[in-house]
Motif scaffolding. Structure first.
Motif, PDB file in Angstrom:
ATOM      1  N   UNK A 266       0.973  -1.033   0.034  1.00  0.00           N
ATOM      2  CA  UNK A 266       0.131  -0.082   0.245  1.00  0.00           C
ATOM      3  C   UNK A 266       0.613   1.347   0.064  1.00  0.00           C
ATOM      4  N   UNK A 267       0.211   2.311  -0.501  1.00  0.00           N
ATOM      5  CA  UNK A 267       1.236   3.480  -0.703  1.00  0.00           C
ATOM      6  C   UNK A 267       0.261   4.596  -0.941  1.00  0.00           C
ATOM      7  N   UNK A 268       0.780   5.672  -1.540  1.00  0.00           N
ATOM      8  CA  UNK A 268      -0.185   7.060  -1.831  1.00  0.00           C
ATOM      9  C   UNK A 268       0.768   8.120  -1.813  1.00  0.00           C
ATOM     10  N   UNK A 269       0.283   9.320  -2.041  1.00  0.00           N
ATOM     11  CA  UNK A 269       1.038  10.341  -1.929  1.00  0.00           C
ATOM     12  C   UNK A 269       2.042  10.663  -1.037  1.00  0.00           C
ATOM     13  N   UNK A 270       2.008  10.274   0.318  1.00  0.00           N
ATOM     14  CA  UNK A 270       2.754  10.273   1.381  1.00  0.00           C
ATOM     15  C   UNK A 270       4.015   9.388   1.065  1.00  0.00           C
ATOM     16  N   UNK A 271       3.966   8.511   0.171  1.00  0.00           N
ATOM     17  CA  UNK A 271       5.080   7.773  -0.116  1.00  0.00           C
ATOM     18  C   UNK A 271       6.397   8.423  -1.067  1.00  0.00           C
ATOM     19  N   UNK A 272       5.824   9.439  -1.458  1.00  0.00           N
ATOM     20  CA  UNK A 272       6.998  10.083  -2.640  1.00  0.00           C
ATOM     21  C   UNK A 272       8.234  10.315  -1.946  1.00  0.00           C
ATOM     22  N   UNK A 273       8.315  10.968  -0.846  1.00  0.00           N
ATOM     23  CA  UNK A 273       9.795  11.080  -0.284  1.00  0.00           C
ATOM     24  C   UNK A 273      10.472   9.871   0.133  1.00  0.00           C
ATOM     25  N   UNK A 274       9.650   8.926   0.522  1.00  0.00           N
ATOM     26  CA  UNK A 274      10.523   7.615   0.810  1.00  0.00           C
ATOM     27  C   UNK A 274      10.806   6.981  -0.490  1.00  0.00           C
ATOM     28  N   UNK A 275      10.158   7.234  -1.673  1.00  0.00           N
ATOM     29  CA  UNK A 275      10.443   6.649  -2.974  1.00  0.00           C
ATOM     30  C   UNK A 275       9.584   5.398  -3.077  1.00  0.00           C
ATOM     31  N   UNK A 276       8.567   5.171  -2.346  1.00  0.00           N
ATOM     32  CA  UNK A 276       7.686   4.146  -2.497  1.00  0.00           C
ATOM     33  C   UNK A 276       6.675   4.022  -3.454  1.00  0.00           C
ATOM     34  N   UNK A 277       5.579   3.502  -3.373  1.00  0.00           N
ATOM     35  CA  UNK A 277       4.600   3.289  -4.282  1.00  0.00           C
ATOM     36  C   UNK A 277       3.530   4.644  -4.167  1.00  0.00           C
ATOM     37  N   UNK A 278       3.506   5.317  -5.086  1.00  0.00           N
ATOM     38  CA  UNK A 278       2.699   6.544  -5.311  1.00  0.00           C
ATOM     39  C   UNK A 278       1.685   6.398  -6.278  1.00  0.00           C
ATOM     40  N   UNK A 279       0.729   6.627  -5.791  1.00  0.00           N
ATOM     41  CA  UNK A 279      -0.767   6.561  -6.614  1.00  0.00           C
ATOM     42  C   UNK A 279      -1.681   7.722  -6.476  1.00  0.00           C
ATOM     43  N   UNK A 280      -2.759   7.876  -7.296  1.00  0.00           N
ATOM     44  CA  UNK A 280      -3.587   8.999  -7.037  1.00  0.00           C
ATOM     45  C   UNK A 280      -3.619  10.019  -8.137  1.00  0.00           C
ATOM     46  N   UNK A 281      -4.467  10.908  -8.005  1.00  0.00           N
ATOM     47  CA  UNK A 281      -4.626  11.813  -8.999  1.00  0.00           C
ATOM     48  C   UNK A 281      -3.285  12.722  -9.458  1.00  0.00           C
ATOM     49  N   UNK A 282      -2.665  12.759  -8.572  1.00  0.00           N
ATOM     50  CA  UNK A 282      -1.227  13.637  -8.697  1.00  0.00           C
ATOM     51  C   UNK A 282      -0.023  12.878  -9.558  1.00  0.00           C
ATOM     52  N   UNK A 283      -0.393  11.566  -9.759  1.00  0.00           N
ATOM     53  CA  UNK A 283       0.773  10.625 -10.407  1.00  0.00           C
ATOM     54  C   UNK A 283       0.307   9.936 -11.672  1.00  0.00           C
ATOM     55  N   UNK A 284       1.316   9.779 -12.607  1.00  0.00           N
ATOM     56  CA  UNK A 284       0.909   9.184 -13.787  1.00  0.00           C
ATOM     57  C   UNK A 284       1.027   7.794 -13.494  1.00  0.00           C
ATOM     58  N   UNK A 285       0.551   6.845 -14.695  1.00  0.00           N
ATOM     59  CA  UNK A 285       0.894   5.504 -14.339  1.00  0.00           C
ATOM     60  C   UNK A 285       1.944   4.977 -14.439  1.00  0.00           C
ATOM     61  N   UNK A 286       3.051   5.774 -14.901  1.00  0.00           N
ATOM     62  CA  UNK A 286       4.367   5.373 -15.015  1.00  0.00           C
ATOM     63  C   UNK A 286       5.053   5.720 -13.740  1.00  0.00           C
ATOM     64  N   UNK A 287       4.704   6.725 -12.951  1.00  0.00           N
ATOM     65  CA  UNK A 287       5.235   7.108 -11.965  1.00  0.00           C
ATOM     66  C   UNK A 287       4.956   5.952 -10.842  1.00  0.00           C
TER      67      UNK A 287
END
Length: 373
Positions: A266-287
């Motif tokens: 599981x992940x989400x926007x809060x994982x951006x700094x850690x380099x983890x799984x990011x997902x949601x309207x602020x991120x592309x499928x490639x990201x």
């Protein structure tokens, strides 16, 4: 032949999942309300206000009220539990959210003074991490009613009851009943199929919440919380074999030894700094896929059968621990038993929730699949 309803409950490990969906807040139909601890609670009444210790309760309220922020005297300010995008959506709809007083979020020490300063009619608190009995008594002595609810520890048992209680508190019982019926119909359809799955056809699953949030591995659900979702859709949560509480830590060596059939991060926007799984309207499928590859490529995790054989998935943490987690249940059903649940359409379910219920709809994608690393 499809098992009877009582047999279904037994087949699901006695969790009481389906029966709970039938229940409403005790006393809701008689005008005397009780919370999930059996404590008496007063309805808000005209002009009454709530304080909430978890931002996801704002999502729950938005299912049954067109302007949930108008009901709040204070909130927990935990933007990441909502996601920054959902917070922005609520803020755009109700700018007053930005200026609301803050109270301690669930999981942190309860702050009686902050609640009293906000002057709510009722403090809506999390059952397993809210105020102590002494603190609740202090609030009630000052005229603040305290209502314990639970969307987290035992979601199948308590979520429908919690939403029914919210509806009764704010005078929106009809709306709460409508959503509970919508959700129950989908859960019942899944449960009927799962009941026919033999135990030896239930894949082992390792779900790692907030994967890569800390350098060490491995967070996991145990008995309760997201582990209930895995059991409900016919999977075997390896964390439940060693963790008696809803969540905890597994040794990496244990995970490698169990070599699960399916891996979910599981992940989400809060994982951006850690380099983890990011997902949601602020991120592309490639990201999203790049983050999921990074999570699955870690030492030990990369050797798992689930990763080698392409049964690796990522799920937004913002889809769980709130009533819209029916979408997450459908997603996991497809991941764990694709041969049985190929006809499920979680995207369509989320779209219907957005259209029929939510005051602030969810936009974008909230899950991803990784075939190989």
């Amino acid at each position: 032949m499809i098992a009877s309803r009582r047999t279904l409950l037994t087949a699901l490990g006695g969790l009481g999942l389906l029966a709970a969906c039938d229940r409403v807040a005790p006393g809701a139909s008689t005008g005397s309300l009780t919370d999930l601890r059996g404590r008496p609670v007063k309805a808000l009444g005209e002009g009454g206000k709530l304080s909430i210790d978890d931002g996801r309760y704002l999502v729950a309220l938005s299912l049954i009220h067109p302007d949930p922020v108008s009901l709040l005297a204070a909130w927990s300010g935990d933007v990441n539990r909502l996601s920054p995008e959902m917070y922005a959506a609520f803020l755009a709809k109700s700018p007053a959210l930005g200026g609301l007083p803050k109270v301690a979020q669930s999981g942190k020490p309860f702050d009686v003074e902050a609640v009293l300063a906000a002057r709510p009619t009722t403090a809506l608190v999390s059952m397993d991490s809210g105020p102590s009995d002494a603190q609740a008594a202090q609030l009630e002595a000052a005229g603040v009613s305290v209502a314990f609810i639970d969307f987290f520890s035992h979601p199948f048992e308590n979520q429908s009851k919690s939403l029914a209680l919210l509806g009764a508190l704010i005078g929106r019982s009809e709306q709460a009943a409508a959503f509970n019926a919508f959700k129950k119909a989908r859960l019942d359809a899944i449960a009927a199929k799962v009941a026919a799955i033999p135990q030896d056809r239930r894949p082992t699953v390792f779900l790692e919440p907030h994967a890569m949030n800390t350098p060490d591995c491995c967070s996991s659900p145990g008995k309760g919380n997201v582990g209930d979702y895995i059991a409900f859709v016919g999977g075997h949560n390896i964390g439940a074999d060693v963790l008696d509480q809803p969540s905890g830590k597994l040794n990496l060596e244990y995970v490698i030894e169990r070599d699960p059939d399916i891996y979910i991060a599981t992940g989400g926007p809060h994982m951006a700094k850690a380099g983890g799984f990011v997902v949601g309207p602020g991120f592309t499928a490639d990201q999203s896929l790049t983050g999921l590859r990074r999570v699955a490529g870690r030492r030990g995790i990369s050797t798992l059968k689930a990763v080698r054989e392409g049964r690796t998935h990522g799920l937004s943490h913002q889809l769980i621990n709130s009533p819209i987690d029916v979408v997450a249940v459908e997603i996991m059903a497809k991941w764990i038993h694709p041969e049985i649940f190929g006809d499920l359409d979680p995207r369509r379910t989320l779209d219907e929730i957005n259209t029929r219920f939510l005051a602030a709809p969810y936009r974008g994608d909230y899950w991803a699949d990784l075939r190989s690393v």
